[in-house]
Enzyme design. Structure first.
Site: not given
Ligand code: PMP
Length: 300
Positions: A151-152
């Site tokens: 989850k960048s």
């Protein structure tokens, strides 16, 4: 009282909360985040969000400046300082301040931000009448390019899909894998129902392993609705009896139209309705208590 935001250990008014323009979260999208919800004084599935945050950090080799316990405390403290019992919480950890080259070794240490606020992803009517969607031409990146399980802060791929939904005048965009299989949406996971069985794409396909998705799979088991993780195509979406999206921001949103095709009779489905009801009950009664008094009333 205005909202306060946690920035590197300090609580600052929302409007004054800021970081350096040399922060690599801004310069390169180099960082990770979470989206968490609190309901009824409890942070829903907080431990799972912490797992995902620390797993994302590991993959991108980001040195977390806080331990898991410190991060949990900081999230709960941010909710307490804002006196929020129902909220959307956004913790972010960026690579921190560096120079104008992308090399993460130049970072002077990660930046931690925790925002607590509210969120309304889709219009209220969409939860009653159902969401209209299109399939985006923008594909999800292959897991060996930029793994969607991380989850960048690189959300441009999702934003491109969101723009396509906006251009088409609908609520959300469905995204396919590079091979053309149904993957997920710009900020939600996707489910279809065929003959009473729930299908959702498996994590290896390159989806974000959504925490709401996991909760829905648990609820399906409790309600004895058969559910499987499987690969499927748009044909399976168009011909589904029901379709819905899940996400922390979105919660559970029934889908009634995909690419101009009505899903079944074009109204939110009955099983979707049962899951929504069960989900609302689950989020109210479970979760990590935010305030000490809550902890005395019931467990996590
Ligand atoms: N997929 C994507 C791309 C997302 O951004 C999100 C929202 N975080 C989800 C799925 C849903 O995940 P969750 O249920 O954990 O919010």
């Amino acid at each position: 009282m205005g909202l306060v935001t946690y920035v590197n250990g300090a609580f600052v008014p929302k409007d004054g909360a800021s970081i350096s323009v040399y922060d690599h979260g801004l310069l390169y999208g180099d960082g990770i985040f979470e989206g968490i919800r609190a309901y009824n004084g409890r942070a829903f599935r907080l431990e799972e969000h912490l797992d995902r945050l620390f797993d994302s950090a590991k993959t991108i080799m980001l040195q977390m400046p806080l331990s898991r316990e410190q991060m949990r405390d900081a999230i709960l403290e941010t909710l307490r300082r804002n006196d929020l019992r129902d909220a959307y919480i956004r913790p972010l950890v960026t690579r921190g301040v560096g120079d104008l080259g992308l090399d993460p070794r130049r970072s002077k240490g990660a930046t931690v931000i925790i925002i607590a606020d509210t969120i309304q992803l889709y219009p209220k009517e969409a939860y009653v009448n159902g969401l209209r969607t299109v399939t985006a031409t923008t594909r999800k990146p292959r897991p060996d390019a930029l793994n969607p399980r991380v989850k960048s802060l690189n959300y441009l791929n999702s934003i491109m899909a969101r723009i396509e939904a906006n251009q088409a005048g609908v609520d959300e965009a469905i995204m396919l894998t590079a091979d053309g299989y149904v993957c997920e949406c710009s900020a939600d996971n996707i489910f279809v129902i065929h003959d009473g069985q729930i299908w959702t794409p498996p994590p290896f396909l390159g989806i974000l392993a959504g925490i709401t998705r996991g909760a829905v799979l648990d609820l399906a088991r409790d309600l004895e609705i058969p559910a499987v993780e499987r690969v499927f195509t748009l044909h399976d979406v168009y011909s589904a009896d029901e379709c819905f999206l899940t996400g922390t921001g979105a919660e559970i949103g029934p889908v009634v139209e995909v690419d101009g095709r009505a899903i079944a009779d074009g109204r939110p489905g009955a099983l979707t309705g049962r899951l929504i009801e069960a989900f609302h009950a689950l989020v109210r009664r479970t979760g990590t208590p935010i305030f000490p008094t809550e902890a005395r009333v019931g467990g996590a």
